[in-house]
Design a protein around this motif. Structure first.
Motif, PDB file in Angstrom:
ATOM      1  N   SER A  77       0.830  -1.207   0.000  1.00 18.97           N
ATOM      2  CA  SER A  77       0.000   0.000   0.000  1.00 18.97           C
ATOM      3  C   SER A  77       0.867   1.260   0.000  1.00 18.97           C
ATOM      4  O   SER A  77       0.560   2.244  -0.699  1.00 18.97           O
ATOM      5  CB  SER A  77      -0.926  -0.012   1.212  1.00 18.97           C
ATOM      6  OG  SER A  77      -1.767   1.108   1.229  1.00 18.97           O
ATOM      7  N   HIS A  81       0.708   4.240  -2.944  1.00 17.86           N
ATOM      8  CA  HIS A  81       0.458   5.645  -2.625  1.00 17.86           C
ATOM      9  C   HIS A  81       1.687   6.514  -2.929  1.00 17.86           C
ATOM     10  O   HIS A  81       1.554   7.649  -3.388  1.00 17.86           O
ATOM     11  CB  HIS A  81       0.064   5.790  -1.157  1.00 17.86           C
ATOM     12  CG  HIS A  81      -1.322   5.322  -0.859  1.00 17.86           C
ATOM     13  ND1 HIS A  81      -1.582   4.201  -0.097  1.00 17.86           N
ATOM     14  CD2 HIS A  81      -2.536   5.798  -1.230  1.00 17.86           C
ATOM     15  CE1 HIS A  81      -2.892   4.024   0.001  1.00 17.86           C
ATOM     16  NE2 HIS A  81      -3.493   4.969  -0.682  1.00 17.86           N
ATOM     17  N   GLU A 192       3.106   5.629   5.394  1.00 15.64           N
ATOM     18  CA  GLU A 192       1.936   5.623   4.501  1.00 15.64           C
ATOM     19  C   GLU A 192       0.927   6.694   4.900  1.00 15.64           C
ATOM     20  O   GLU A 192       0.356   7.378   4.051  1.00 15.64           O
ATOM     21  CB  GLU A 192       1.274   4.251   4.509  1.00 15.64           C
ATOM     22  CG  GLU A 192       0.116   4.167   3.526  1.00 15.64           C
ATOM     23  CD  GLU A 192      -0.653   2.861   3.612  1.00 15.64           C
ATOM     24  OE1 GLU A 192      -1.548   2.644   2.779  1.00 15.64           O
ATOM     25  OE2 GLU A 192      -0.370   2.062   4.535  1.00 15.64           O
ATOM     26  N   CYS A 196      -0.394   9.684   2.473  1.00 14.77           N
ATOM     27  CA  CYS A 196      -1.826   9.890   2.250  1.00 14.77           C
ATOM     28  C   CYS A 196      -2.264  11.282   2.695  1.00 14.77           C
ATOM     29  O   CYS A 196      -3.110  11.917   2.054  1.00 14.77           O
ATOM     30  CB  CYS A 196      -2.630   8.815   2.985  1.00 14.77           C
ATOM     31  SG  CYS A 196      -2.460   7.158   2.281  1.00 14.77           S
TER      32      CYS A 196
END
Length: 209
Positions: A77, A81, A192, A196
């Motif tokens: 993930s 991203h 992460e 984000c």
């Protein structure tokens, strides 16, 4: 003769008299440092690349014998991203005419803090505080995880001498590995979240200034 950590990391400790006698290595480090400082000062966007960090994390998790699915999923993930963040947010910001100073500043703040996500307060001797770093020539694995694996091997040998029950052996041998994996997972998820946050921030930022 006492040697510095840098000397021990780069040169054989068995031959202390051969530690860069002509200072060629020191000269190279000085040139690289000067070049890095110039880029940090002059580039509108810091020359840090989130996708490189994400790919490095995945590369360090190739040996999956002890890696949980949650950690692998978080690493994947982060890569997705980071790739989007790098292509959609960083690229246009490299042209100062396309981004106002406040926007570039926010972008640089995200890039600056991204690698900080992998810094932990305390590490075993010989392990960098930044989880991404490892000594040259070592296997491409998180150094703190390799340290824990070596601790398990040591514990297995020790348990043959010191008698432990099966439950005690499992706790003693694998607690350090689980702790290391927990630190890595926490760092990946922190990175992460930051990426984000940057995507959300810039998506809602006005581009018509």
């Amino acid at each position: 003769m006492a040697t510095s950590f840098l000397s021990e990391a780069q040169f054989s400790t068995e031959l202390p008299k051969t530690l860069d006698p002509l200072f060629k290595f020191h000269e190279t480090i000085a040139k690289m440092t000067a070049e890095a400082i110039l880029r940090l000062v002059n580039d509108p966007v810091l020359p840090f690349y989130p996708l490189d960090i994400a790919l490095d994390v995945q590369n360090k998790l190739k040996e999956r014998s002890m890696v949980s699915q949650a950690l692998l999923s978080s690493a994947s993930s982060l890569r997705d991203h980071a790739a989007f963040f790098q292509s959609e947010t960083m690229r246009p910001a490299n042209d100062p005419k396309e981004r106002d100073p406040s926007h570039v500043r926010m972008l640089n703040d995200v890039l600056r803090d991204l690698e900080k996500s992998f810094i932990i307060p305390q590490t075993p001797p010989g392990v960098y505080r930044n989880l991404l770093y490892s000594l040259p020539g070592k296997t491409p694995q998180f150094s703190i995880l390799r340290f824990s694996q070596e601790a398990v091997l040591h514990c297995n040998v020790t348990s043959k001498v010191v008698k432990h029950t099966s439950a005690e052996k499992d706790v003693l041998c694998h607690s350090s590995v689980n702790q290391s994996l927990s630190l890595i997972l926490r760092a990946v998820r922190s990175a992460e979240r930051l990426v984000c946050f940057g995507l959300d921030l810039f998506e809602n930022y006005p581009n018509d200034i």
